[in-house]
Each structure stands twice: as C-alpha cells, then as structure tokens.
Design a protein around this motif. Sequence first.
Motif, PDB file in Angstrom:
ATOM      1  N   LEU A  98     -47.689  50.287 108.101  1.00 28.59           N
ATOM      2  CA  LEU A  98     -48.456  49.100 108.467  1.00 28.59           C
ATOM      3  C   LEU A  98     -47.531  47.935 108.806  1.00 28.59           C
ATOM      4  O   LEU A  98     -47.745  47.214 109.797  1.00 28.59           O
ATOM      5  CB  LEU A  98     -49.388  48.713 107.312  1.00 28.59           C
ATOM      6  CG  LEU A  98     -50.171  47.398 107.466  1.00 28.59           C
ATOM      7  CD1 LEU A  98     -51.096  47.466 108.681  1.00 28.59           C
ATOM      8  CD2 LEU A  98     -50.977  47.114 106.193  1.00 28.59           C
ATOM      9  N   LEU A  99     -46.494  47.776 108.008  1.00 30.71           N
ATOM     10  CA  LEU A  99     -45.538  46.694 108.264  1.00 30.71           C
ATOM     11  C   LEU A  99     -44.820  46.906 109.591  1.00 30.71           C
ATOM     12  O   LEU A  99     -44.634  45.960 110.374  1.00 30.71           O
ATOM     13  CB  LEU A  99     -44.523  46.622 107.122  1.00 30.71           C
ATOM     14  CG  LEU A  99     -43.456  45.536 107.242  1.00 30.71           C
ATOM     15  CD1 LEU A  99     -44.080  44.146 107.287  1.00 30.71           C
ATOM     16  CD2 LEU A  99     -42.460  45.636 106.081  1.00 30.71           C
TER      17      LEU A  99
ATOM     18  N   GLU B 145     -51.049  44.796 100.322  1.00 27.57           N
ATOM     19  CA  GLU B 145     -51.046  44.167 101.640  1.00 27.57           C
ATOM     20  C   GLU B 145     -50.679  42.692 101.558  1.00 27.57           C
ATOM     21  O   GLU B 145     -50.086  42.137 102.498  1.00 27.57           O
ATOM     22  CB  GLU B 145     -52.414  44.344 102.297  1.00 27.57           C
ATOM     23  CG  GLU B 145     -52.736  45.770 102.728  1.00 27.57           C
ATOM     24  CD  GLU B 145     -53.120  46.684 101.576  1.00 27.57           C
ATOM     25  OE1 GLU B 145     -53.225  46.183 100.419  1.00 27.57           O
ATOM     26  OE2 GLU B 145     -53.320  47.890 101.806  1.00 27.57           O
TER      27      GLU B 145
ATOM     28  N   LEU C 180     -44.215  38.678 106.029  1.00 28.98           N
ATOM     29  CA  LEU C 180     -44.409  38.356 107.442  1.00 28.98           C
ATOM     30  C   LEU C 180     -44.469  36.852 107.679  1.00 28.98           C
ATOM     31  O   LEU C 180     -43.964  36.359 108.690  1.00 28.98           O
ATOM     32  CB  LEU C 180     -45.685  39.029 107.944  1.00 28.98           C
ATOM     33  CG  LEU C 180     -45.632  40.556 108.080  1.00 28.98           C
ATOM     34  CD1 LEU C 180     -47.022  41.122 108.221  1.00 28.98           C
ATOM     35  CD2 LEU C 180     -44.764  40.954 109.275  1.00 28.98           C
TER      36      LEU C 180
ATOM     37  N   GLN D  37     -47.939  40.477 103.764  1.00 28.18           N
ATOM     38  CA  GLN D  37     -48.281  39.250 104.471  1.00 28.18           C
ATOM     39  C   GLN D  37     -47.342  38.118 104.096  1.00 28.18           C
ATOM     40  O   GLN D  37     -46.937  37.324 104.965  1.00 28.18           O
ATOM     41  CB  GLN D  37     -49.728  38.844 104.175  1.00 28.18           C
ATOM     42  CG  GLN D  37     -50.227  37.696 105.054  1.00 28.18           C
ATOM     43  CD  GLN D  37     -50.122  38.013 106.529  1.00 28.18           C
ATOM     44  OE1 GLN D  37     -50.658  39.035 106.994  1.00 28.18           O
ATOM     45  NE2 GLN D  37     -49.428  37.174 107.297  1.00 28.18           N
TER      46      GLN D  37
ATOM     47  N   ASP E  59     -45.640  44.601 116.889  1.00 23.84           N
ATOM     48  CA  ASP E  59     -46.627  43.816 117.644  1.00 23.84           C
ATOM     49  C   ASP E  59     -46.191  42.358 117.755  1.00 23.84           C
ATOM     50  O   ASP E  59     -46.540  41.675 118.734  1.00 23.84           O
ATOM     51  CB  ASP E  59     -47.999  43.891 116.969  1.00 23.84           C
ATOM     52  CG  ASP E  59     -48.657  45.249 117.132  1.00 23.84           C
ATOM     53  OD1 ASP E  59     -48.163  46.035 117.975  1.00 23.84           O
ATOM     54  OD2 ASP E  59     -49.644  45.523 116.429  1.00 23.84           O
ATOM     55  N   GLY E  60     -45.432  41.886 116.773  1.00 27.98           N
ATOM     56  CA  GLY E  60     -44.946  40.509 116.790  1.00 27.98           C
ATOM     57  C   GLY E  60     -43.636  40.323 117.528  1.00 27.98           C
ATOM     58  O   GLY E  60     -43.065  39.223 117.515  1.00 27.98           O
TER      59      GLY E  60
ATOM     60  N   THR F  15     -41.765  35.376 110.329  1.00 34.52           N
ATOM     61  CA  THR F  15     -42.261  34.871 111.621  1.00 34.52           C
ATOM     62  C   THR F  15     -42.378  33.362 111.665  1.00 34.52           C
ATOM     63  O   THR F  15     -42.829  32.816 112.674  1.00 34.52           O
ATOM     64  CB  THR F  15     -43.642  35.503 111.915  1.00 34.52           C
ATOM     65  OG1 THR F  15     -44.557  35.160 110.872  1.00 34.52           O
ATOM     66  CG2 THR F  15     -43.536  37.003 112.019  1.00 34.52           C
TER      67      THR F  15
ATOM     68  N   THR G 117     -47.102  45.948 112.526  1.00 32.45           N
ATOM     69  CA  THR G 117     -47.274  44.495 112.611  1.00 32.45           C
ATOM     70  C   THR G 117     -46.028  43.820 113.150  1.00 32.45           C
ATOM     71  O   THR G 117     -46.112  42.900 113.976  1.00 32.45           O
ATOM     72  CB  THR G 117     -47.636  43.923 111.234  1.00 32.45           C
ATOM     73  OG1 THR G 117     -48.746  44.655 110.693  1.00 32.45           O
ATOM     74  CG2 THR G 117     -47.999  42.463 111.329  1.00 32.45           C
TER      75      THR G 117
END
Length: 363
Positions: free
Chosen positions: A290-291, A351, A358, A355, A297-298, A362, A294
Amino acid sequence: MSAPSDLRSRFPLLAQTVYLNAGTCGPLSWDTTDALADATSRAALVGRAAAYFEVLQASHARLRAVYADALGADPADVAITTSTSDGLARVLASLRLQPGDELITSTDEHPGLLGPLTALRDLHGVSVRAVALADVADAVGPTTKAVACSHISWVTGERAPEDALREVGRDIPVIYDGAQGAGAIAVDPASLGCAAYTGAGQKWLCGPVGLGLLWLSPAWADTLRPFALSYGNLDTPSRGLEAEPWPDARRFGASAISAEMASAGATAAEQLAEFGWEQVFHRSAALADLLEVTLRDGGYEVAPRDRTPLLSVVVPDPPAMRDRLAAAGIVVRDLPGRPYVRVSTGAWNNEQDLQRLLDILTA
C-alpha cells in the motif's frame, strides 16, 4: 487469532512512535520484557545450579519449537544461534572450502555475510565472486562449490531467484541469509532446496538482541559438519573424548544462550504465532504494498522490490530525512552510501502509521 489492534496494543513503543524499522530490530512487547524479567528474577532468587540448567534446556527446546513453527519446519532441523551472522559463519566454516574453490554471492549483501566470506577468502584462499542478486544462479560455474546470498535483500526487499537456486541446490550447497525473511514472510526452507537458512531473533521475530536461528537440511547433514563443538553441541558430554555431537541441528547451536534470553525470545515469537503466522506475513507485506503504490502515485521513486515488508524510497539526503522523520516520532533507517530511506512494516503497524510517514515525506 487476534485482531491487529490487539497485537499492536502489546508493544508500548507504538503508543507514541511510528515504528517502521523491523528490518533492524522489531519492537519489544510487554510480554517479552516481562518474560525476561521473570526469568532473571527466578535465577536471582533460586540460583543457577541444577534446577536452572533444567529450565535452560526447556527454554532452548521451547525457542527451537517456535522458531521452527515460524518456518514451517521440524524443530530437529533448527538450531539457536546468537544472530544471523553467527549462523552464517558456522555453516560457511563447516564447508571446509579449499584454495581455488569458488563461492558465489551478491553485490548487495549485508556485512553479516560479507565478514565470513572475507575470512574464507583471506584465510583459506577461497575465491568469492559477487554478482547482482538476480544473477547468482546463472553465475555458478565448474569451480563453484557453494552459493551464499540473501533470501530477501536488506537494501530493497528484492527476493533471490528461488526457482533457479533450487536447481543449483541439487548439486552444491545454497546458504541463505534469511535475516529479512524469517518472521517477515512465509518461508519453507525445505521447499527452497537450500542447505541452510539463517535468521535473526531480534528483527521480525521481535526478540531481544543476541538470538538467531539456523535451519539445516537433513539432506546435507554429511556435508555440513561443525567446525567446533562445545558442551551444548554434544549428545552425552559425560562420555569425554568419546562424546558425539547431536545428530540433529543442535550440533550447530550456540549453547551458551541463557534461559533468560531464550524465554524472552520464545515469548516474543509465541505472541506472533498467537496472532497467526499467515496473518502476520500477509499484513506486513500488504502495508508495504500500500505504501509503495501511494508513494509511486505521488511521484516518488521506490527501489524495485518483491512482495515483502521492506521498501526503500529514493530521497535527496537520506540521513537528513531519517532525522527529520525521527523528530516527528517516525523511525526508519537510512542505508549508508545508498540513496534510500528504508521502511520496514510489521503486522503491528496500521494505515495511520503510513499516513504519518507520508505527511512528512510529502511536506
């Protein structure tokens, strides 16, 4: 089988810290520290005489059993060591390689394997050749006597070429550094066709530093002969010079591991077994997957990996990013000389941990 939140609640560190560093050391639970304290207190109150050594033998057997359970193996084929590196050194020395013999390894190996390989080269004249992990099976030639490499790369989470190495293992011993495999992914060393599989007790198995495991293939028992024997490696030590080593993997074990350490290590692994090994392996890798999605995608670059709980993301200044994350209560590690910060997820993560990571990456 318990819920992920139940497992998470056993680790006090996770109440205030996003811990994503099981690839170095897993978190310690209250159960593990209680077991260590209880065993130590018992030794202090009762003493360390005959009764203590009965407890020590029982705790060793318990630890071998739960480590074997994590591998889906027979406890008779599992020895306790002090670390992955200890197990690797014991097996490599047992090969009795000669000057001019070749050993194949990979270019991304941990110093825990490189150290014993360097000793073979410098002390015994063995030729050690390193190639990319994906190419280790193809590099085997007529003078190759063994292959020793990571099962899961500690740098990227890439898997070794299992199918090709299974074929290699029919003719020469294949020795896996399983520091990032044992307790992290489903491992069946017998089906891998390897001669030996090593692992760490303090990483994905969440035990104290100073424990490891070594699985030995019965098919290679006549080839893998221990280079040194101590009291705990002998079946009947009282026979003196007539004493024989244990016929099973105990002949390779590190016998001077205390009852306190073994009890704590067994407790740590048993709580994961209670959660369910299949659930442990699935959840750990699913969080890393999952990480990765993500991050990609970023716009982040993630090192090529397989479905494992390890993930390395490219950042401009890894030590600075590691420190920046640590200041925000998020623990990862950088890899000296490489452009990555490495994230290693466990079944105890959630999760929300991802987050928080992330949000800093980001920002």
